[in-house]
Design a protein around this motif. Structure first.
Motif, PDB file in Angstrom:
ATOM      1  N   SER A 227       0.811  -1.220   0.000  1.00 26.04           N
ATOM      2  CA  SER A 227       0.000   0.000   0.000  1.00 26.04           C
ATOM      3  C   SER A 227       0.845   1.272   0.000  1.00 26.04           C
ATOM      4  O   SER A 227       0.438   2.290  -0.537  1.00 26.04           O
ATOM      5  CB  SER A 227      -0.939  -0.008   1.206  1.00 26.04           C
ATOM      6  N   TYR A 228       2.041   1.212   0.604  1.00 22.97           N
ATOM      7  CA  TYR A 228       2.887   2.413   0.667  1.00 22.97           C
ATOM      8  C   TYR A 228       4.321   2.011   0.393  1.00 22.97           C
ATOM      9  O   TYR A 228       4.811   1.077   1.015  1.00 22.97           O
ATOM     10  CB  TYR A 228       2.767   3.050   2.058  1.00 22.97           C
ATOM     11  N   PRO A 229       5.029   2.673  -0.515  1.00 21.60           N
ATOM     12  CA  PRO A 229       4.527   3.724  -1.409  1.00 21.60           C
ATOM     13  C   PRO A 229       3.741   3.130  -2.580  1.00 21.60           C
ATOM     14  O   PRO A 229       3.938   1.973  -2.941  1.00 21.60           O
ATOM     15  CB  PRO A 229       5.810   4.396  -1.884  1.00 21.60           C
TER      16      PRO A 229
ATOM     17  N   GLN B 246       2.872   5.704   7.393  1.00 21.01           N
ATOM     18  CA  GLN B 246       3.975   5.929   6.449  1.00 21.01           C
ATOM     19  C   GLN B 246       5.329   5.792   7.156  1.00 21.01           C
ATOM     20  O   GLN B 246       6.253   5.175   6.638  1.00 21.01           O
ATOM     21  CB  GLN B 246       3.836   7.313   5.804  1.00 21.01           C
TER      22      GLN B 246
END
Length: 272
Positions: free
Chosen positions: A48-50, A123
């Motif tokens: 999902s991140y990044p 994050q």
């Protein structure tokens, strides 16, 4: 019979994380060309991140074909560096095929932008968990094997961001600085076992990560290179082969007295 040359790493085994793309992929091929067998570890799916990270199972299968065409053996394992059970599985599968792990290239990592006060906790955690905790977790299990062998080389893929601050990349830079502390401390712990530990610090490298960062920023890859780097030598970035040339040297007996130090490959950036 496929033709292969006998390289420096005949009979050696290299464990590479983040092997599906970029520097990990290139290093697996480079070590195989020099005679090593490979354990290739990658998530093999989107995270999902990044948002740009999109390695796929097919990338690992392509790597397998390429390495086998060179006449070497390879074990591919899909898993998450943040998950200890996945790492234990990779070790189990790797060591059922090979009798040693001689080189660890701890390369799995992510990069992204964000001002410190605007990052979400998720994050921050993703960055530190993948880049730092993941590196430690993989090393934890590889070290157990290397201690039995009384030999081995561990190379952490840090960054120039592990040696200087980066605008809008505090979480990335913090994770990469931390790898220096990890490498230096493990170098002290492992010297009695004949195991060396080095951190590698490239400037921007021409990989899909650069394209991903440009996509996130809505700009060009060239602009990303200039902004994050500004190399002294007139190149926007270095190539994966520059990284693999450094790796092959660090992992070889030619670098037998290199441990606990930072190998800088920055086209002069840090001298600016």
């Amino acid at each position: 019979m496929s033709h292969h040359r006998i390289g420096n790493f005949q009979g050696k085994v290299a464990f590479i994380t983040g092997a599906a793309k970029g520097q990990g992929y290139a290093s697996a091929i480079a070590f195989a060309e020099e005679g090593a067998d490979i354990i290739a570890f990658d998530l093999g799916k989107k995270i999902s991140y990044p948002a740009y990270n999109n390695a796929q199972s097919s990338d690992l299968l392509k790597l397998k074909e390429t390495v086998e065409a060179l006449g070497r053996k390879i074990v591919i394992v899909e898993g998450d560096v943040r998950n200890e059970a996945d790492i234990e599985k990779a070790l189990r599968l790797g060591l059922s095929e090979f009798s040693s792990i001689d080189i660890l290239f701890s390369n799995a990592g992510i990069a992204a932008y964000g001002y410190s006060d605007e990052l979400t906790e998720e994050q921050w955690d993703s960055m530190l968990d993948i880049n730092l905790k993941g590196s430690w977790l993989v090393s934890k299990h590889v070290i157990k094997q290397m201690k039995k062998q009384q030999s081995g080389v561990i190379i952490y893929n840090s960054s120039i961001a592990g040696l200087r601050g980066m605008n809008r990349m505090s979480h990335y830079s913090a994770s990469k600085f931390a790898l220096v502390g990890l490498a230096k401390s493990q170098a002290i712990e492992l010297a009695p076992y004949g195991i060396r530990v080095v951190s590698l610090h490239p400037t921007g490298v021409n990989t899909p990560m650069n394209d991903g960062l440009a996509q996130l920023e809505g700009t060009t890859v060239e602009e990303i290179a200039v902004r994050s780097a500004g190399n002294l030598l007139p190149v926007p970035w270095i190539e994966t082969e520059d990284v693999t040339n450094a790796l092959l040297y660090i992992a070889s007996d030619k670098a037998r007295f290199m441990t606990g130090n930072q190998f800088i490959l920055d086209a002069g950036l840090l001298t600016r």
